[in-house]
Scaffold this motif. Structure first.
Motif, mmCIF file in Angstrom:
data_model
loop_
_atom_site.group_PDB
_atom_site.id
_atom_site.type_symbol
_atom_site.label_atom_id
_atom_site.label_comp_id
_atom_site.label_asym_id
_atom_site.label_seq_id
_atom_site.Cartn_x
_atom_site.Cartn_y
_atom_site.Cartn_z
ATOM 1 N N GLN A 56 17.926 7.533 8.715
ATOM 2 C CA GLN A 56 17.143 6.974 9.736
ATOM 3 C C GLN A 56 16.279 7.871 10.532
ATOM 4 O OE1 GLN A 56 20.493 5.802 12.335
ATOM 5 N NE2 GLN A 56 20.753 3.763 11.350
ATOM 6 N N ILE A 57 16.562 9.486 10.382
ATOM 7 C CA ILE A 57 15.628 10.445 10.688
ATOM 8 C C ILE A 57 14.425 10.225 9.916
ATOM 9 C CG2 ILE A 57 15.382 12.893 11.030
ATOM 10 C CD1 ILE A 57 18.018 13.096 11.787
ATOM 11 N N ASN A 58 14.659 10.236 8.610
ATOM 12 C CA ASN A 58 13.308 10.288 7.561
ATOM 13 C C ASN A 58 12.683 8.779 8.064
ATOM 14 O OD1 ASN A 58 14.131 12.546 6.442
ATOM 15 N ND2 ASN A 58 15.267 11.407 4.679
ATOM 16 N N GLN A 59 13.435 7.569 8.022
ATOM 17 C CA GLN A 59 12.724 6.403 8.326
ATOM 18 C C GLN A 59 11.709 6.501 9.739
ATOM 19 O OE1 GLN A 59 15.970 3.807 8.663
ATOM 20 N NE2 GLN A 59 15.776 2.985 6.596
ATOM 21 N N ALA A 60 12.102 7.011 10.740
ATOM 22 C CA ALA A 60 11.494 7.219 12.006
ATOM 23 C C ALA A 60 10.272 8.108 11.587
ATOM 24 C CB ALA A 60 12.412 8.072 12.774
ATOM 25 N N MET A 61 10.159 9.097 11.048
ATOM 26 C CA MET A 61 9.087 9.874 10.500
ATOM 27 C C MET A 61 8.109 9.189 9.740
ATOM 28 S SD MET A 61 10.152 13.686 9.909
ATOM 29 C CE MET A 61 11.359 13.401 8.442
ATOM 30 N N CYS A 62 8.722 8.107 8.731
ATOM 31 C CA CYS A 62 7.640 7.609 7.884
ATOM 32 C C CYS A 62 7.266 6.334 8.556
ATOM 33 C CB CYS A 62 8.706 6.814 6.819
ATOM 34 S SG CYS A 62 9.054 8.687 5.566
ATOM 35 N N GLU A 63 7.533 5.821 9.809
ATOM 36 C CA GLU A 63 7.329 4.495 10.499
ATOM 37 C C GLU A 63 6.358 5.004 11.676
ATOM 38 O OE1 GLU A 63 10.861 2.596 11.949
ATOM 39 O OE2 GLU A 63 11.304 1.999 9.652
ATOM 40 N N ARG A 64 5.898 6.171 11.664
ATOM 41 C CA ARG A 64 4.781 6.638 12.805
ATOM 42 C C ARG A 64 3.445 6.053 12.218
ATOM 43 N NH1 ARG A 64 4.687 12.597 14.283
ATOM 44 N NH2 ARG A 64 4.431 12.813 12.103
ATOM 45 N N ALA A 65 2.659 5.754 13.078
ATOM 46 C CA ALA A 65 1.394 5.462 12.697
ATOM 47 C C ALA A 65 0.687 6.196 11.796
ATOM 48 C CB ALA A 65 0.422 4.988 14.132
ATOM 49 N N ASP A 66 0.629 7.456 12.123
ATOM 50 C CA ASP A 66 0.131 8.553 11.394
ATOM 51 C C ASP A 66 1.213 9.835 11.625
ATOM 52 O OD1 ASP A 66 -0.931 10.187 13.550
ATOM 53 O OD2 ASP A 66 -2.418 8.554 13.587
ATOM 54 N N ASP A 67 0.596 10.693 10.880
ATOM 55 C CA ASP A 67 1.431 12.110 10.939
ATOM 56 C C ASP A 67 1.368 12.652 12.033
ATOM 57 O OD1 ASP A 67 2.495 11.610 8.320
ATOM 58 O OD2 ASP A 67 0.913 12.643 7.179
#
Length: 360
Positions: A56-67
């Motif tokens: 879920q931590i990884n998902q949260a980073m990947c679901e951002r609009a951009d980096d």
């Protein structure tokens, strides 16, 4: 601080109840080098999500609009290899560590329910404006099973800027022969970092700035109100660069403490060393570093000069003068032990010095 809860909450049973349990955001105040170079704010102003697994931590980073989109991740429970999977997308994540790579503007914060990273480390690479707060990270190994993050509880390397490491409990169950490396390493151009109110426990190596004599672009790091407890050495090992260490408590140090070398410089103010061997000096080399020392307490310490061992004592004096570019609150050295033992580490309520020999 008024926090707007979430445009996007990770879908896991029971996570909504975490809104009642998380620790107050940025209750501790930031001092030190992380206030420079544009300041360090982490994910302030961004979405808030909740995680109970590494995936879920990884998902949260990947679901951002951009980096660069600001994000605050609150963590509860045990994060380990069994619940951490690589997530694909615009992010660059891994399944054997929590990796913040080529990202900005992130906060990873443990809730008041507790956040334990068990045998899995946190790795920052090509990252900036990051806050790591109220986390418990233990037993990260570089050999044996499972391995993670080169054996570092927290590792930063390659173009890492503006990081605040605050109120964490970092521990190992031994030294290199037991499969562990370091609790906090900074390498390959890591700059503008504040390390505050952390409890470092039972490790062969506290941490370093610079992985080799040629790794000369690290520095501008502040260490304050940390508790170094039963550590062998490297508090820190400093190659090149500049560090500022004030109001830290060091007890049961087996080999050496602050170790500036090959031109590294450290300003050490109002620290308390107790039952410590070679608290300050240049060790394991004849390439000398420098120290600017004042107000420190040396209680039951030993100074042991030898070949390639250059302790500052038994009558320590400064060998350089270091100017600090930021304002900071300096506690009296005779208060440091009490303040630090009450406040350093995770699950301490993010307590800090009240400026009057107590905490709030």
């Amino acid at each position: 601080m008024d926090i707007s809860l979430t445009k996007k909450t990770l879908k896991t049973a029971g996570l909504a109840s975490l809104a009642l349990a998380f620790s107050p955001l940025y209750a501790a105040s930031l001092e030190g080098y992380a206030t420079q170079n544009g300041n360090t704010t982490g994910g302030a102003g961004g979405n808030v999500v909740y995680a109970t697994t590494g995936t879920q931590i990884n998902q949260a980073m990947c679901e951002r609009a951009d980096d660069d989109t600001p994000l605050i991740i609150y963590v509860t429970g045990v994060i380990n290899h069994g619940n951490t999977e690589k997530v694909s997308g615009s992010c660059d994540t891994r399944d054997n560590e929590i990796q913040f790579k080529r990202v900005k503007n992130l906060s990873l914060i443990g809730t008041s329910g507790g956040a334990l990273f068990d045998e899995i480390g946190i790795h920052l690479r090509e990252a900036s404006n990051i806050i790591l707060q109220n986390l418990h990270i233990r037993n990260v190994k570089k050999s044996g099973s499972p391995t993670s993050n080169g054996g570092d509880a927290i590792g930063m390397e390659k173009d890492v800027y503006n990081v605040w490491v605050d109120h964490n409990f970092l521990e190992a169950s031994g030294g290199e022969t037991s499969g562990y490396d370091s609790l906090l390493d900074m390498k390959n151009n890591t700059q503008y970092v504040t390390v505050s109110y952390n409890h470092f426990y039972l490790s062969g190596r506290g941490g370093l700035m610079g992985s080799s004599d040629s790794d000369d672009q690290n520095g501008n790091v502040t260490f304050h109100h940390n508790w170094y407890d039963t550590i062998d050495s490297r508090m820190p090992l400093l190659r090149h660069g500049t560090a500022h260490a004030y109001n830290n408590y060091y007890n049961d140090i087996a080999k050496s403490g602050m170790n500036p070398r090959i031109g590294g410089s450290i300003k050490a103010e109002n620290n308390h060393f107790e039952r410590a061997k070679n608290p300050i000096g240049t060790f394991y080399t004849n390439d000398m570093g420098y120290w600017d020392i004042s107000g420190n307490i040396f209680e039951d310490v030993t100074w042991s000069p030898a070949s390639k061992e250059h302790p500052a004592g038994p009558n320590p004096v400064s060998t350089t003068s270091i100017s600090i570019p930021y304002s900071y609150q300096l506690d009296a050295a005779n208060c440091v032990k009490s303040i630090v033992m009450q406040s350093a580490g995770s699950q301490k309520g993010l307590k800090t010095s009240n400026g009057n020999c107590g905490v709030h």
